[in-house]
Design an enzyme around this catalytic site. Structure first.
Site, PDB file in Angstrom:
ATOM      1  N   CYS A   1       0.856  -1.193   0.000  1.00  0.00           N
ATOM      2  CA  CYS A   1       0.000   0.000   0.000  1.00  0.00           C
ATOM      3  C   CYS A   1       0.885   1.234   0.000  1.00  0.00           C
ATOM      4  CB  CYS A   1      -0.934   0.011   1.211  1.00  0.00           C
ATOM      5  SG  CYS A   1      -2.157   1.329   1.082  1.00  0.00           S
TER       6      CYS A   1
ATOM      7  N   LEU B   1      -4.890   0.739  -1.719  1.00  0.00           N
ATOM      8  CA  LEU B   1      -5.014  -0.681  -1.351  1.00  0.00           C
ATOM      9  C   LEU B   1      -5.535  -0.857   0.071  1.00  0.00           C
ATOM     10  CD1 LEU B   1      -2.090  -2.947  -2.552  1.00  0.00           C
ATOM     11  CD2 LEU B   1      -4.465  -2.910  -3.281  1.00  0.00           C
ATOM     12  N   CYS B   2      -5.093   0.037   0.980  1.00  0.00           N
ATOM     13  CA  CYS B   2      -5.512  -0.140   2.372  1.00  0.00           C
ATOM     14  C   CYS B   2      -7.011   0.106   2.519  1.00  0.00           C
ATOM     15  CB  CYS B   2      -4.703   0.770   3.295  1.00  0.00           C
ATOM     16  SG  CYS B   2      -4.496   2.427   2.665  1.00  0.00           S
ATOM     17  N   THR B   3      -7.553   0.999   1.703  1.00  0.00           N
ATOM     18  CA  THR B   3      -9.003   1.220   1.724  1.00  0.00           C
ATOM     19  C   THR B   3      -9.716  -0.046   1.269  1.00  0.00           C
ATOM     20  OG1 THR B   3      -8.671   3.535   1.167  1.00  0.00           O
ATOM     21  CG2 THR B   3     -10.873   2.649   0.803  1.00  0.00           C
TER      22      THR B   3
ATOM     23  N   GLU C   1      -9.234  -2.672   4.179  1.00  0.00           N
ATOM     24  CA  GLU C   1      -9.742  -2.463   5.534  1.00  0.00           C
ATOM     25  C   GLU C   1     -11.055  -1.705   5.612  1.00  0.00           C
ATOM     26  OE1 GLU C   1      -8.538  -3.856   8.182  1.00  0.00           O
ATOM     27  OE2 GLU C   1      -6.918  -4.794   7.049  1.00  0.00           O
TER      28      GLU C   1
END
Ligand SMILES: [Zn+2]
Lengths: 180, 401
Positions: free
Chosen positions: A108, B206-208, B211
């Site tokens: 990320c 990507l973290c959205t 998570e």
């Protein structure tokens, strides 16, 4: 306007092809990126498919400082032919306990996705990765367990990460092989 | 074989001047025979647009048509890809489409090619007078654009050599909208000149996705980007395989249920991988855009002319570039490539290309003419140079332009 072909005179057959169609705009731009690449001390690059195939390469990153000091982290770069219109696809091939890298190697990092711009380069991405290892960010977790440990107990996090790098270690239920 | 009056309408177009033809068109009864017997046209794609194009070409008097497509027929194609029937499901689109036209239109011969466009050599594409595209992806369009532009050669003065121009027509459809665009490499902007028309796909952090998914698109992207790799390692995702799309759809649906998100549909799942068509509606279709040729285009521009003595070494050519007043202040430490071959590079290839500096340039490029790519930190993009190695140069003419 031009007259493209006449009925009587058939098209010339043997026009020498000057450009190589197998060479995409992405590859042309990669030549520029490679001619400007500055690798930090300890960071190396290799081309598993040969040095004339610039769209696939590997970066081995060795942080000189911080929590991940002395580890060697292997990244696989797949550059699309539409680069730099689209960013490269990057996976971390070294299993690492890191809040912004999951156990499958997904990363990320904003400039790899939502904040990618064609003016960025391979250099900028490598800086970004180096920064990610110097300053892991528990706010945007991809590995929640790592993010929570880093936020709640930085000393424990650091010693676990170093144990994994040096000798290999279990953190939670996952084993992380050594990667010095 | 011909029904009386079969060519009446076509002859109206071919044998008379008119308002629908461009300047340079010479009406001639022989045109019909040329189209039918000599002119070879390649249709790239045999899907929704391809079926329409093949039918139109065959009925417009083209007699020698080739069609290339790598797909097989899916039952969901039958509503609009009218050359296919239920019994054809699972068969190659190119082959069924060619057979359908051959059977229906007398005197027309369609040759199918059931393969990827990248599999064919350049010589294959060279044999056609016109290439017409019925494609649905930006990638494939860019590839065909490179192919069409690769035939382009230039005269000494940098103007395109007319006999090397490979005309290409690009089309696209979405719902009731469509676009068509003629690309004459060297004359009109090529696809790469106007790439900015296609905004890159929206990408979510990507973290959205991992998570805090909030939208149907987040769930679909997660299934596609993360779950696929976890649960089907070693399988390459292929948007053309229905089972793959179904899998992503099913997983996205489960994830949406888990996070209480409504709106995941199969249609949306398909749309995620097909953004070109979507963008086509508000990008390409916008008629207020004026296409302009990019004078520095990496794919179709003629490049800056550069003359050097026949016996020059690479080092001498580089020195000459640096002395050239046209590039003043722009070339600090140039790197030079010729096609995929890196002649001299700074950065990571410096050590291994350094030995080329003293080599004979003619030998390095394998002749007296080449298009060079010059890179430098001070240049925003690679610079194309059209190099001519000769001793009796018409340098004066070059300088005058
Ligand atoms: Zn162009």
């Amino acid at each position: 306007m031009i007259k493209l072909f006449s009925v009587k005179e058939k098209q010339k057959k043997d026009a020498a092809a000057i450009n190589n169609p197998k060479q995409s705009a992405g590859e042309l731009r990669m030549q520029k990126d490679m001619s400007e690449l500055n690798l930090a001390k300890g960071t190396t690059i290799s081309f598993p498919d040969g040095k004339d195939k610039l769209l696939h390469f590997e970066i081995f990153l060795k942080p000189e400082d911080g929590i991940y000091k002395a580890g060697t982290f292997h990244f696989d770069f797949q550059v699309p032919t539409s680069y730099p219109h689209e960013p490269p696809k990057i996976k971390c091939k070294t299993k690492v306990f890191h809040p912004n890298i999951d156990l499958d190697g997904n990363i990320c990092l904003n400039i790899l996705r939502e904040d990618w711009k064609p003016v960025l380069s391979i250099n900028s991405i490598i800086y970004g990765l180096q920064f990610l290892f110097l300053d892991p960010n528990p706010e945007d977790p991809l590995n929640k367990e790592a993010a929570e440990m880093l936020a709640n107990n930085k000393a424990k996090f650091e010693s676990q990460v170093q144990a994994a790098i040096q000798r290999g270690a279990y953190i939670g239920s996952n084993h992380f092989p050594p990667c010095r | 074989m011909d029904v009386p009056g079969r060519w009446k309408d076509l002859d109206h177009l071919l044998t008379r001047p008119g308002n629908v033809v461009g300047p340079g068109f010479e009406p001639d009864p022989a045109l019909r025979a040329f189209l039918h017997d000599d002119c070879r046209v390649l249709c790239v794609g045999a899907g929704g647009l391809g079926c329409e194009l093949l039918k139109d070409l065959a009925l417009s008097g083209f007699g020698q048509i080739d069609v290339i497509d790598m797909d097989t027929i899916d039952v969901s194609n039958l509503n609009r890809q009218f050359l296919f029937r239920l019994k054809d499901v699972g068969k190659p689109k190119a082959e069924v489409a060619a057979a359908a036209i051959n059977q229906r239109v007398a005197g027309v011969h369609v040759t199918p090619h059931f393969c990827r466009i990248e599999e064919k050599p350049l010589e294959f594409y060279q044999q056609f007078q016109i290439i017409i595209l019925g494609l649905d992806s930006l990638e494939a369009r860019r590839y065909m654009n490179q192919v069409a532009c690769s035939f382009l050669a230039f005269e000494e003065d940098g103007s395109p050599d007319l006999s090397t121009i490979k005309p290409m027509i690009d089309g696209g459809t979405e719902g009731f909208k469509g676009h068509a665009r003629v690309i004459l490499p060297g004359f009109t902007p090529c696809f790469e000149c106007t790439l900015w028309l296609f905004p890159p796909q929206t990408k979510f952090p990507l973290c959205t996705l991992a998570e805090t998914p909030r939208s149907p698109a987040h769930c679909i992207e997660y299934a596609h980007l993360i779950q696929w790799g976890q649960e089907r390692p070693g399988h390459d995702f292929d948007a053309d395989v229905e089972e793959h799309m179904r899998w992503v759809y099913d997983e996205a649906l489960k994830r949406a249920a888990k996070f209480g998100i409504a709106g995941v549909s199969y249609q949306l799942t398909q749309g995620m991988d097909n953004y070109m068509m979507y963008v086509g509606t508000d990008g390409i279709y916008t008629h207020t855009v004026k296409y302009e040729k990019d004078a520095a285009c990496l794919i179709c521009s003629s490049g800056v002319p550069l003359h050097a003595p026949a016996s020059s070494t690479l080092q001498q050519v580089i020195d000459q570039l640096q002395r050239d007043p046209r590039f003043e202040g722009k070339l600090q430490s140039p790197s030079v490539s010729c096609g995929p071959q890196n002649l001299y590079m700074h950065g990571i290839f410096e050590e291994e290309t350094r030995q080329n500096l003293q080599k004979d340039m003619k030998m390095l490029i394998g002749g007296s003419h080449a298009i060079l790519q010059v890179n430098d930190k001070k240049l925003l993009a690679p610079l194309r140079c059209r190099l001519t190695l000769s001793d009796h140069s018409d340098l004066d003419a070059e300088m005058a332009e």
